[in-house]
Scaffold this motif. Structure first.
Motif, PDB file in Angstrom:
ATOM      1  N   ASP A   1       0.920  -1.195   0.117  1.00 29.52           N
ATOM      2  CA  ASP A   1       0.160   0.074   0.038  1.00 29.52           C
ATOM      3  C   ASP A   1       0.928   1.324   0.014  1.00 29.52           C
ATOM      4  O   ASP A   1       1.771   1.460   0.649  1.00 29.52           O
TER       5      ASP A   1
ATOM      6  N   LYS B   1      13.266  -3.580  13.472  1.00 28.35           N
ATOM      7  CA  LYS B   1      12.249  -3.236  14.641  1.00 28.35           C
ATOM      8  C   LYS B   1      13.318  -2.891  15.536  1.00 28.35           C
ATOM      9  O   LYS B   1      12.909  -2.132  16.541  1.00 28.35           O
TER      10      LYS B   1
ATOM     11  N   ASN C   1      17.243   7.892   3.239  1.00 28.60           N
ATOM     12  CA  ASN C   1      18.281   7.986   4.331  1.00 28.60           C
ATOM     13  C   ASN C   1      19.633   8.176   3.663  1.00 28.60           C
ATOM     14  O   ASN C   1      20.095   7.203   2.718  1.00 28.60           O
TER      15      ASN C   1
ATOM     16  N   PRO D   1      13.773  -5.378   4.189  1.00 30.35           N
ATOM     17  CA  PRO D   1      12.642  -4.275   4.768  1.00 30.35           C
ATOM     18  C   PRO D   1      13.371  -2.988   4.498  1.00 30.35           C
ATOM     19  O   PRO D   1      12.562  -1.989   4.332  1.00 30.35           O
TER      20      PRO D   1
ATOM     21  N   LYS E   1       8.732   9.304  16.298  1.00 26.56           N
ATOM     22  CA  LYS E   1       8.553   8.613  17.433  1.00 26.56           C
ATOM     23  C   LYS E   1       9.610   9.288  18.346  1.00 26.56           C
ATOM     24  O   LYS E   1       9.223   9.445  19.588  1.00 26.56           O
TER      25      LYS E   1
ATOM     26  N   LYS F   1       2.029   2.883   3.248  1.00 28.98           N
ATOM     27  CA  LYS F   1       3.225   2.810   4.276  1.00 28.98           C
ATOM     28  C   LYS F   1       4.403   3.538   3.930  1.00 28.98           C
ATOM     29  O   LYS F   1       4.917   3.846   4.809  1.00 28.98           O
TER      30      LYS F   1
ATOM     31  N   ALA G   1      28.992   4.170  11.700  1.00 28.10           N
ATOM     32  CA  ALA G   1      27.568   3.988  11.042  1.00 28.10           C
ATOM     33  C   ALA G   1      26.992   5.682  10.739  1.00 28.10           C
ATOM     34  O   ALA G   1      27.915   6.282  10.462  1.00 28.10           O
ATOM     35  N   CYS G   2      25.976   6.016  11.191  1.00 21.64           N
ATOM     36  CA  CYS G   2      25.331   7.440  10.812  1.00 21.64           C
ATOM     37  C   CYS G   2      25.951   8.443  11.468  1.00 21.64           C
ATOM     38  O   CYS G   2      25.982   9.787  11.338  1.00 21.64           O
TER      39      CYS G   2
ATOM     40  N   SER H   1      24.096   3.438  14.313  1.00 22.92           N
ATOM     41  CA  SER H   1      23.851   2.085  14.855  1.00 22.92           C
ATOM     42  C   SER H   1      25.113   1.457  15.120  1.00 22.92           C
ATOM     43  O   SER H   1      26.368   1.950  14.875  1.00 22.92           O
TER      44      SER H   1
ATOM     45  N   SER I   1      16.274  -2.123  15.512  1.00 27.57           N
ATOM     46  CA  SER I   1      17.055  -0.699  15.546  1.00 27.57           C
ATOM     47  C   SER I   1      16.289   0.433  16.005  1.00 27.57           C
ATOM     48  O   SER I   1      16.899   1.544  16.349  1.00 27.57           O
TER      49      SER I   1
ATOM     50  N   HIS J   1      19.072  12.769  13.656  1.00 28.35           N
ATOM     51  CA  HIS J   1      19.139  11.812  12.439  1.00 28.35           C
ATOM     52  C   HIS J   1      17.947  11.084  11.908  1.00 28.35           C
ATOM     53  O   HIS J   1      16.980  10.753  12.618  1.00 28.35           O
TER      54      HIS J   1
ATOM     55  N   GLY K   1       3.333   6.144   6.787  1.00 30.09           N
ATOM     56  CA  GLY K   1       3.962   5.285   7.677  1.00 30.09           C
ATOM     57  C   GLY K   1       5.137   5.711   7.976  1.00 30.09           C
ATOM     58  O   GLY K   1       5.642   6.243   8.777  1.00 30.09           O
TER      59      GLY K   1
ATOM     60  N   PRO L   1      16.407   8.381   9.394  1.00 31.40           N
ATOM     61  CA  PRO L   1      16.844   7.068   8.553  1.00 31.40           C
ATOM     62  C   PRO L   1      15.241   7.298   7.782  1.00 31.40           C
ATOM     63  O   PRO L   1      15.433   6.856   6.762  1.00 31.40           O
TER      64      PRO L   1
ATOM     65  N   GLU M   1      29.964   5.051   5.570  1.00 34.14           N
ATOM     66  CA  GLU M   1      29.776   3.713   5.628  1.00 34.14           C
ATOM     67  C   GLU M   1      29.513   3.013   4.582  1.00 34.14           C
ATOM     68  O   GLU M   1      29.217   1.676   4.432  1.00 34.14           O
TER      69      GLU M   1
HETATM   70  P1  HMG Z   1       8.627  -2.614   7.608  1.00 34.13           P
HETATM   71  O1  HMG Z   1       8.214  -4.117   8.338  1.00 34.13           O
HETATM   72  O2  HMG Z   1       8.993  -2.545   6.224  1.00 34.13           O
HETATM   73  O3  HMG Z   1       7.513  -1.701   7.832  1.00 34.13           O
HETATM   74  O4  HMG Z   1       9.674  -2.194   8.399  1.00 34.13           O
HETATM   75  P2  HMG Z   1       6.251  -1.713   8.931  1.00 34.13           P
HETATM   76  O5  HMG Z   1       5.207  -2.727   8.516  1.00 34.13           O
HETATM   77  O6  HMG Z   1       6.917  -1.682  10.078  1.00 34.13           O
HETATM   78  O7  HMG Z   1       5.613  -0.138   8.377  1.00 34.13           O
HETATM   79  C1  HMG Z   1       6.235   0.830   8.674  1.00 34.13           C
HETATM   80  C2  HMG Z   1       5.373   1.937   9.455  1.00 34.13           C
HETATM   81  O8  HMG Z   1       4.427   2.229   8.285  1.00 34.13           O
HETATM   82  C3  HMG Z   1       4.436   1.330  10.524  1.00 34.13           C
HETATM   83  O9  HMG Z   1       4.539   2.440  11.523  1.00 34.13           O
HETATM   84  C4  HMG Z   1       3.035   0.952  10.038  1.00 34.13           C
HETATM   85  O10 HMG Z   1       2.263   0.979  11.064  1.00 34.13           O
HETATM   86  C5  HMG Z   1       3.078   1.950   8.939  1.00 34.13           C
HETATM   87  P3  HMG Z   1       4.611   2.544  13.132  1.00 34.13           P
HETATM   88  O11 HMG Z   1       3.899   1.155  13.521  1.00 34.13           O
HETATM   89  O12 HMG Z   1       5.980   2.064  13.045  1.00 34.13           O
HETATM   90  O13 HMG Z   1       4.344   3.761  13.434  1.00 34.13           O
HETATM   91  N1  HMG Z   1       2.083   1.573   7.908  1.00 34.13           N
HETATM   92  C6  HMG Z   1       1.174   2.097   6.948  1.00 34.13           C
HETATM   93  N2  HMG Z   1       0.629   3.589   7.723  1.00 34.13           N
HETATM   94  C7  HMG Z   1      -0.376   3.867   7.053  1.00 34.13           C
HETATM   95  N3  HMG Z   1      -0.799   3.253   6.003  1.00 34.13           N
HETATM   96  C8  HMG Z   1      -0.426   2.213   5.380  1.00 34.13           C
HETATM   97  C9  HMG Z   1       0.599   1.540   6.318  1.00 34.13           C
HETATM   98  N4  HMG Z   1       1.280   0.358   6.065  1.00 34.13           N
HETATM   99  C10 HMG Z   1       1.981   0.491   7.154  1.00 34.13           C
HETATM  100  N5  HMG Z   1      -0.956   1.541   4.462  1.00 34.13           N
HETATM  101  C11 HMG Z   1      11.672  -0.847   9.134  1.00 34.13           C
HETATM  102  C12 HMG Z   1      10.197  -0.735   8.680  1.00 34.13           C
HETATM  103  C13 HMG Z   1      12.217   0.506   9.694  1.00 34.13           C
HETATM  104  C14 HMG Z   1      11.813  -1.628  10.403  1.00 34.13           C
HETATM  105  C15 HMG Z   1      12.478  -1.056   7.883  1.00 34.13           C
HETATM  106  O14 HMG Z   1      12.288  -0.229   6.860  1.00 34.13           O
HETATM  107  C16 HMG Z   1      13.967  -1.164   8.153  1.00 34.13           C
HETATM  108  O15 HMG Z   1      14.522  -2.036   8.544  1.00 34.13           O
HETATM  109  N6  HMG Z   1      14.819  -0.373   7.891  1.00 34.13           N
HETATM  110  C17 HMG Z   1      16.148  -0.091   8.050  1.00 34.13           C
HETATM  111  C18 HMG Z   1      16.384   0.176   9.458  1.00 34.13           C
HETATM  112  C19 HMG Z   1      16.149   1.408  10.075  1.00 34.13           C
HETATM  113  O16 HMG Z   1      15.956   2.515   9.265  1.00 34.13           O
HETATM  114  N7  HMG Z   1      16.207   1.713  11.349  1.00 34.13           N
HETATM  115  C20 HMG Z   1      15.824   3.038  11.930  1.00 34.13           C
HETATM  116  C21 HMG Z   1      16.499   3.018  13.322  1.00 34.13           C
HETATM  117  S1  HMG Z   1      18.304   2.651  13.186  1.00 34.13           S
HETATM  118  C22 HMG Z   1      19.007   4.142  12.560  1.00 34.13           C
HETATM  119  O17 HMG Z   1      18.414   4.984  12.284  1.00 34.13           O
HETATM  120  C23 HMG Z   1      20.465   3.570  11.865  1.00 34.13           C
HETATM  121  C24 HMG Z   1      20.621   3.670  10.166  1.00 34.13           C
HETATM  122  O18 HMG Z   1      20.369   4.908   9.766  1.00 34.13           O
HETATM  123  C25 HMG Z   1      22.025   2.902  10.022  1.00 34.13           C
HETATM  124  C26 HMG Z   1      23.247   3.715  10.557  1.00 34.13           C
HETATM  125  O19 HMG Z   1      23.264   4.261  11.418  1.00 34.13           O
HETATM  126  O20 HMG Z   1      24.126   3.536   9.934  1.00 34.13           O
HETATM  127  C27 HMG Z   1      19.782   2.739   9.567  1.00 34.13           C
END
Ligand code: HMG
Length: 449
Positions: A31, A209, A328, A159, A253, A34, A119-120, A364, A211, A244, A38, A246, A83
């Motif tokens: 959808d 999740k 990101n 993801p 949040k 998301k 990392a970031c 991270s 992370s 930061h 989301g 991502p 990175e």
């Molecule tokens: P996912 O499983 O693809 O997505 O993982 P989801 O199903 O959790 O959906 C994401 C959000 O959209 C959720 O909101 C859903 O409810 C919503 P939340 O519950 O979290 O508030 N959603 C919708 N909303 C409206 N209409 C819809 C709909 N469908 C879903 N139809 C995940 C998401 C972020 C886990 C994934 O993308 C991922 O693994 N990303 C990479 C890791 C990441 O970015 N982590 C962030 C923290 S770590 C960080 O920032 C460091 C980093 O930058 C690296 C570094 O430091 O080097 C990553």
């Protein structure tokens, strides 16, 4: 004491654009909501086949030097945060300096060059290094060039693929800066975590999740640590709070946690008590789970209050406008958030001189860092220059079809040897481009007029 901080900033996006709700979501059977609602993303930037972390970094640095009228001799330090490096010995900063020396008469022979990894958060750490170098009096009147550059790709069908991006942010760190000065006070939240890592592999291993939880926990610790050396923070203290990013949903949040913390024991908490009650205090609960439930309920209520929404729209939302369009950029991401906020202030005709920002970086693995910044007299002119170039770049990106996106991902995947010619989707114009490998496996670059 002399102020030290960011004097100027320049942003370089990858030249390709993937429409997330329009192109990526339907092809993934997802959808579009998301992405837009989301994760909070409209599009990602990708590098064309002749772009990489060096070209994006060198092109950003070149534009910065041109705008500031700098020569190589004016720069005493070049630090690259990334990175996405492709060499375990030779730093990317040497490649970028090599590129720049193709277009300047002078050389960076007496500049200290390095590469920063955490990392970031490494982009912010590189600013720290420059700050300390200047404060220690070792800079001989020269400035430091900090370049945060990344190609943030995930494995196909991971993801994280939803949050990809590519681009570079070049920043000039100087004494008496024109843009923002940095606080001496800093807070850290740091722990040995395995939420996101690349153990000698190109694409990250991610526990997505988790992370998100690790980000929130380290950011909370960093804020507490910051408050232990600076004053207690209040939600009215800062013009903007760039985090930061991502993906913007992550910041949504983090901002709610931050607001809850900052209004605790203030008149804002008292005013909201009638509507949603007072914040649960841990000491009032014997059971940890009950406390967590009460906290969750309070946060759900807080999120819906007019006071929080108005604060979020004013202080945090303006930091997300660039991220929404590019995804990101890892080390560059928090610096995009600052730029995004300042650009909004220019557009709104706001006078920010003397106002403060609270900047929350995260990497991270994991570490968060929080410090404050004070906006300087000439901030508007510096941001106007950056914004004009960024807007032009964003509008000029080539829109990828899904099939082109798959091909571009393969082009940048080190494990895939492509058959036949690699098609360029855009035409290089007055920029550094990658042109192949040399005899020792080094990468070669040239400036296209
Ligand atoms: P996912 O499983 O693809 O997505 O993982 P989801 O199903 O959790 O959906 C994401 C959000 O959209 C959720 O909101 C859903 O409810 C919503 P939340 O519950 O979290 O508030 N959603 C919708 N909303 C409206 N209409 C819809 C709909 N469908 C879903 N139809 C995940 C998401 C972020 C886990 C994934 O993308 C991922 O693994 N990303 C990479 C890791 C990441 O970015 N982590 C962030 C923290 S770590 C960080 O920032 C460091 C980093 O930058 C690296 C570094 O430091 O080097 C990553």
């Amino acid at each position: 004491m002399t102020e030290v901080g960011i004097d100027a900033i320049e942003i370089r996006t990858g030249k390709l654009r993937l429409d997330l709700p329009g192109t990526f979501a339907p092809a993934q059977g997802e959808d579009p909501g998301k992405y837009t609602k989301g994760l909070g993303l409209n599009a990602s930037s990708f590098p064309d086949s002749y772009e990489d972390i060096v070209t994006m970094g060198a092109n950003a640095a070149h534009r910065l030097m041109e705008r500031e009228g700098l020569e190589p001799e004016d720069v005493g330090r070049i630090d690259v945060a990334t990175e996405s490096s492709f060499d375990n010995s030779k730093p990317v900063s040497t490649y970028i300096a090599g590129c720049l020396e193709q277009v300047y008469e002078g050389k960076f022979s007496h500049a200290n060059k390095g590469e920063r990894k955490f990392a970031c958060v490494a982009g912010t750490q590189s600013i720290d290094d420059a700050y300390n170098w200047i404060r220690a009096g070792r800079n001989r009147g020269r400035s430091a060039l900090v370049i945060a550059t990344d190609t943030a790709l995930y494995a196909r069908d991971d993801p994280g693929e939803a949050t990809q991006g590519a681009g570079a942010v070049a920043m000039l760190i100087s004494e008496d800066p024109d843009l923002v000065s940095l606080s001496t006070e800093q807070g850290y939240g740091s722990a040995d975590e395995t939420d996101f890592l690349k153990p000698n592999q190109q694409f990250p291993a991610v526990d997505g999740k988790r992370s998100v939880q690790v980000y929130l926990a380290r950011m909370r610790e960093a804020l507490q640590d910051f408050e232990s050396v600076a004053d207690r923070t209040h939600s009215d203290d800062f013009a903007y709070i760039p985090f930061h990013t991502p993906f913007p949903g992550m910041v949504r949040k983090a901002a709610l946690f931050g607001y809850r913390h900052m209004i605790r024991d203030t008149s804002i908490e008292d005013d909201l008590a009638e509507e949603i009650g007072r914040q649960p205090r841990e000491e009032a609960f014997e059971d940890e789970e009950e406390y967590e439930d009460a906290l969750r309920e309070y946060m759900d209520g807080l999120k819906e209050t007019d006071a929080y929404r108005e604060w979020y729209d004013r202080i945090v939302e303006p930091t997300l406008t660039i991220s929404r369009e590019v995804g990101n950029w890892y080390t560059g991401s928090v610096h995009l958030a600052r730029a995004s906020a300042l650009r909004t202030a220019v557009e709104e005709g706001r006078d920010l001189t003397g106002e403060r920002l609270l900047v929350g970086s995260y990497g991270s693995g994991a570490q968060a860092e929080i410090h404050a910044e004070t906006v300087q007299d000439d901030w508007r002119e510096k941001i106007e220059g950056m914004a004009a170039s960024l807007d032009e770049q964003l509008a000029g990106r080539y829109d990828l079809s899904y099939e082109e996106y798959e091909r571009v991902h393969d082009v940048h995947n080190h494990a895939i040897e492509l058959d036949g010619d690699i098609e360029e989707l855009t035409v290089p114009d007055e920029e550094f481009v990658f042109e192949g490998w040399g005899r020792m496996g080094e990468r070669k670059y040239r400036f296209v007029e």
